[in-house]
Design a protein around this motif. Structure first.
Motif, mmCIF file in Angstrom:
data_model
loop_
_atom_site.group_PDB
_atom_site.id
_atom_site.type_symbol
_atom_site.label_atom_id
_atom_site.label_comp_id
_atom_site.label_asym_id
_atom_site.label_seq_id
_atom_site.Cartn_x
_atom_site.Cartn_y
_atom_site.Cartn_z
ATOM 1 N N ASN A 14 0.677 -1.107 -0.090
ATOM 2 C CA ASN A 14 0.019 0.065 0.178
ATOM 3 C C ASN A 14 0.855 1.364 0.002
ATOM 4 N N ASP A 18 -5.303 5.012 -1.099
ATOM 5 C CA ASP A 18 -6.288 4.451 -2.312
ATOM 6 C C ASP A 18 -5.201 4.050 -3.623
ATOM 7 N N THR A 19 -3.853 3.466 -3.021
ATOM 8 C CA THR A 19 -2.618 3.375 -4.084
ATOM 9 C C THR A 19 -2.019 2.087 -3.762
ATOM 10 N N LYS A 73 -3.766 3.599 -8.660
ATOM 11 C CA LYS A 73 -4.532 4.399 -7.796
ATOM 12 C C LYS A 73 -6.080 4.104 -8.150
ATOM 13 N N ARG A 74 -6.686 3.865 -7.079
ATOM 14 C CA ARG A 74 -8.050 3.648 -7.154
ATOM 15 C C ARG A 74 -9.036 4.932 -7.696
ATOM 16 N N THR A 75 -9.421 4.604 -8.960
ATOM 17 C CA THR A 75 -10.399 5.915 -9.546
ATOM 18 C C THR A 75 -11.757 5.727 -9.066
ATOM 19 N N SER A 81 -9.352 -0.415 -11.442
ATOM 20 C CA SER A 81 -8.580 0.168 -10.269
ATOM 21 C C SER A 81 -9.139 -0.140 -8.931
ATOM 22 N N SER A 82 -10.551 -0.354 -9.041
ATOM 23 C CA SER A 82 -11.166 -0.569 -7.807
ATOM 24 C C SER A 82 -10.797 -2.036 -7.436
ATOM 25 N N TRP A 83 -11.056 -3.011 -8.578
ATOM 26 C CA TRP A 83 -10.840 -4.424 -8.287
ATOM 27 C C TRP A 83 -9.271 -4.827 -8.138
ATOM 28 N N ASN A 85 -7.242 -2.927 -6.367
ATOM 29 C CA ASN A 85 -7.075 -2.386 -4.930
ATOM 30 C C ASN A 85 -7.628 -3.281 -4.096
ATOM 31 N N ASP A 86 -8.784 -3.915 -4.206
ATOM 32 C CA ASP A 86 -9.446 -4.828 -3.336
ATOM 33 C C ASP A 86 -8.994 -6.023 -3.480
ATOM 34 N N SER A 122 -1.395 10.317 -9.679
ATOM 35 C CA SER A 122 -0.804 9.087 -10.133
ATOM 36 C C SER A 122 0.168 9.173 -11.420
#
Ligand SMILES: Cc1cc2nc3c(=O)[nH]c(=O)nc-3n(C[C@H](O)[C@H](O)[C@H](O)COP(=O)(O)OP(=O)(O)OC[C@H]3O[C@@H](n4cnc5c(N)ncnc54)[C@H](O)[C@@H]3O)c2cc1C
Ligand code: FES
Length: 358
Positions: A14, A18-19, A73-75, A81-83, A85-86, A122
């Motif tokens: 991390n 959010d990145t 970076k989560r947009t 990007s969400s997938w 990061n999760d 980013s």
């Protein structure tokens, strides 16, 4: 070249809230394919739900690091990007296309250059790779970085940049510009705009003392800073830009005014990985890429928006019209390179070559 390879994720760290920074393990058999230049990017591919999703991510490591790393970076509301990061964890496998892109200049240990960089959010990822690689490869060159963020907590690679600055005190200068955190010097508050860049060029860096400038971030920042540099006297050829696609609206193709002829057809030949394949398509109806994919060819692409250059190829026979182009430079277009996702044939025969794309 156009192939995706399954790479194991060696590490996920991390960087900010959010990145994530994702490091890939490259097996010996793929080392040559994944050798990269500073500033290049990877196309990642994953099946999310039922969708085959592809996105570009810039390499943030230096060429000398011996590591292949990207930062995602989560947009807000963003699918990939969400997938990522999760769900991404060390040990998992991701489909990765070998490095691409031309956001760099050739390096030479004898150079005594001053490089300037503007990054926002980013947009620091390729810039970090460029700065680290350049400082290591050109011991007499210097870098000045203007880096825009909301606040210190959202600064990606804060520690790495700080270490880099400490070990290159005379050769690396970093100025942080914060939009939501008050700083002592008024000029460093707000966003990096054309006006702010012009003021930096009046008070902090002289454009005639800069050899090459790199800009990476959203479109409005990139265009504004580019204009400020041009107005300060820098030639266009010394300004290198990289746009991150998230902000670019998808463009709908405007058919050319009918030249008194009904729909025309084009026979397209695609040269790829040493093989040639042909198909016929209707002009003005779909792009070369879409028509090729529909014909079953495994043509490479990512954004389909004229931004990432993954679909870059050379027209070696016939003519095409290109819609939007955020990726190719003038010299590449002059040599016949096009973005197949934005290209519509205008002659009865067109031959495009992906093997000459590098
Ligand atoms: C050359 C290149 C290098 C890049 N390097 C990096 C990098 O190093 N790091 C990085 O983090 N990113 C980088 N990017 C951006 C990255 O490729 C993705 O565009 C980004 O991660 C967003 O992808 P996503 O799937 O999460 O968002 P998407 O799902 O593609 O959504 C993008 C935006 O559109 C909005 N949106 C989505 N669907 C809709 C809809 N139906 N209606 C309205 N709005 C919608 C979303 O809310 C979001 O704001 C790079 C891009 C390029 C072209
Ligand atoms: S697929 Fe990204 S520019 Fe064509």
């Amino acid at each position: 070249m156009s192939k995706f390879h399954p790479l194991t994720i060696a590490d996920v760290r991390n960087e900010t809230r959010d990145t994530i920074a994702v490091t890939f393990a490259v097996p010996p058999a793929l080392r040559d394919s994944f050798r990269f230049q500073q500033g290049q990017h990877l196309t990642l591919r994953a099946k999310i739900g039922d969708e085959d999703v592809r996105r570009s991510y810039s390499i943030c490591s230096a060429v000398q690091d011996g590591a292949l790393r990207v930062a995602i970076k989560r947009t807000p509301g963003g699918l990939f990007s969400s997938w990522a990061n999760d769900t991404l964890r060390a040990g998992q496998t991701l489909e990765v296309m070998p490095p691409m892109g031309h956001f760099n200049v050739p390096l030479d240990a004898a150079n005594r250059k001053h490089y300037l960089a503007f990054a926002a959010g980013s947009g620091i990822t390729p810039i970090l790779s460029i700065i680290k690689t350049t400082l290591a490869a050109e011991p007499h060159s210097r870098f000045t970085l203007f880096y825009g963020n909301r606040a210190s907590s959202s600064v990606i690679f804060k520690e790495e940049l700080s270490d880099l600055k400490d070990s290159h005190l005379e050769r690396l200068k970093i100025a942080y510009v914060m939009s939501r955190e008050q700083q002592d010097i008024e000029l460093f508050n707000g966003r990096i705009t054309k006006d702010k860049a012009a003021r930096f060029l009046r008070h902090w860096v002289r454009a005639d003392d800069v050899d090459v400038a790199f800009i990476c971030g959203p479109e409005d920042m990139m265009l504004g800073v580019s204009e400020a540099l041009r107005e300060a006297g820098m030639p266009k050829s010394a300004i290198k830009t990289e746009l991150f696609a998230a902000s670019v609206p998808k463009h709908a193709h405007q058919p050319r005014p009918a030249a008194g002829v009904a729909h025309q057809h084009t026979e397209v030949t695609v040269i790829m990985d040493g093989n040639a394949a042909s198909f016929t398509m209707e002009q003005d109806k779909e792009s070369l890429l879409d028509a090729g994919l529909r014909a079953g060819l495994d043509m490479r692409y990512s954004c389909k928006g004229g931004v990432c250059s993954t679909c870059r190829c050379k027209v070696i026979e016939g003519k095409v019209d290109m819609d939007v182009n955020y990726a190719l430079e003038d010299y590449e277009i002059a040599r016949g390179y096009v973005l197949s996702c934005q290209s519509f044939p205008t002659t009865a025969k067109v031959v495009i070559d992906f093997d000459q794309a590098e």
